[in-house]
Design an enzyme around this catalytic site. Structure first.
Site: not given
Lengths: 111, 219, 116
Positions: B118, B121-123
């Site tokens: 991702c 962000c941090s999906c």
């Protein structure tokens, strides 16, 4: 394009393709407050008090200096606070007073 | 892999130091506590909602994803359903999706290797893998996985031959991804539970293959 | 994912007109360009993919709210589709060092795509 314009056009989290150092395979088990912060984000989204996309926007809106300097959940809790101030659901004074109260609770020696 | 300073499990209710020697909470922890208490006081969230959601988060670990993978390895019909609709197939096994995300399961084959990142962000497929490791959320992996995936994989010790296509899936919105790794050679006689024990989190992100079981000869 | 075929035996009622956004504009196999605009405030189309050409691989169901608006608190209303788009690494990075067949996959909101 000026450096300032570049900061406006490219959000601080938009880093795909930038050069970066080697992958360091770091990981840690979350501190209890970090896990509470994660659960808080989920609950805020479930109730649409702050949806996930608002949370992302709130983190981006901190700007590159804060995004670079703060930890992952540190960014989240500051962003949550800013968003609820914007929505009029909390005031800066409310949070400041409550933070003093929480800090005082821990400063008082427990019997 | 685990940070040596945090070698024990956190997230449950034990103090880090004996009572009385506990260090005072830091600035952001105070902010989190104050924010949460204000929301509860004002009735915006219920007093037990955070605790309840922590239980949900703690119940999600890579072991769930590993069970999904092992089932797909032994049950061709389940595998077909998993690849057609990842979320529905996981829900068949009782894995609930507590958010609005969809799940696409990406199958690694002899000709295709999938990798998940991702960049924004941090999906991450939290309902089936739990929370992501720090390296997944840090700049080096996010910045480089989409521009030099083969170099990134090599840093994980994974060398993909040039005749195998690499597909990097950049998660950005409502879809989360889970890699269905290849079943290693030498596992023909193994049951589902033993197979699941071979499947690691990193294999389901796509940065490493599933290793053949120790002590077995790879054919 | 790909749109499901109607279950056998389900007869569609005649005369229904779908609203804008209810029906996907693009289909798997369509050649598309990811637009090169630069919104400020919030976006979910990474800068590195702006202006790049790819192929629609799947329609993501169900339709969803535009995440650029969701980011400012819009939780209901008109929806459009996301599409899983395949873009070749060599299209994104002209000096890509690996094999030509290596690729990227990303979900892109309908308003960010145009047919080529």
């Amino acid at each position: 394009m000026s450096g300032g314009e570049q900061l406006v056009r490219r959000l601080p989290n938009d880093i795909g393709g930038l050069s970066a150092g080697p992958i360091e395979r770091v990981e840690h088990d979350l501190e209890p407050w970090e896990k509470r912060c994660h659960a808080l984000a989920d609950v805020l989204d479930f109730r649409k008090i702050i949806n996930t996309e608002e949370k992302r926007r709130g983190v981006e809106a901190l700007g590159s200096e804060m995004v670079g300097a703060l930890g992952y959940y540190e960014r989240w809790i500051v962003a949550f606070s800013n968003i609820l101030f914007q929505k009029g659901l909390l005031t800066p004074e409310d949070l400041a007073r409550k933070m003093d109260e929480v800090a005082a609770r821990h400063a008082t020696p427990q019997p | 892999m685990t940070d040596p300073e945090h070698g024990h499990q956190h997230g449950h209710a034990h103090p880090h130091a004996p009572i009385g020697q506990e260090s005072p909470p830091g600035y952001y922890e105070i902010m989190e506590t104050a924010f949460r208490e204000l929301l509860v006081e004002r009735g915006m969230i219920g007093p037990d909602e955070i605790r309840r959601q922590i239980e949900v988060l703690d119940s999600r670990t890579p072991a769930l994803g590993a069970k999904v993978v092992a089932r797909a390895w032994v049950d061709a019909e389940f595998r077909r359903r998993l690849l057609a609709d990842g979320r529905a197939a996981c829900e068949e096994l009782g894995i609930s999706f507590y958010d609005d995300t969809r799940l696409i399961v990406l199958e690694n084959t002899a000709t295709v290797h999938n990798l998940i990142v991702c960049t924004l962000c941090s999906c991450y497929p939290r309902p089936v893998l739990g929370l992501p490791p720090d390296w997944y959320k840090l700049k080096a992996y996010r910045a480089r996985a989409v521009v030099e995936p083969r170099v990134v994989l090599a840093e994980f010790g994974t060398v993909i031959p040039d005749d195998v296509e690499i597909r990097v899936s950049d998660s950005t919105a409502m879809v989360r991804y889970l890699v269905l790794p290849r079943r290693p050679d030498g596992t023909e006689g193994m049951d589902e539970e033993s197979l699941a024990s071979l499947v690691t989190r990193d294999a389901m992100i796509g940065v490493v293959p599933v290793a053949a079981p120790a002590g077995r000869m790879v054919q | 994912m790909n749109r499901q075929a109607e279950p056998a035996g389900t007869a569609l009622l005649p005369g229904i007109v779908m609203a804008l956004g209810e029906e996907p504009v693009f289909r798997p196999g369509d050649l598309v360009r990811i637009l090169a605009r630069s919104p400020i405030g919030h976006y979910r189309v990474p800068a590195y993919l702006r202006g790049k050409t790819g192929t629609v691989e799947a329609v993501i169901e169900p339709a969803a709210i535009d995440n650029e608006q969701e980011a400012y608190g819009r939780n209901a209303g008109a929806k459009r589709h996301y599409y899983r788009v395949a873009v070749a690494m060599t299209e994104v990075w002209p000096d890509y060092a690996g094999p030509e067949k290596d690729g990227l996959r990303i979900e892109i909101y309908e308003t960010w795509l145009e047919r080529t």
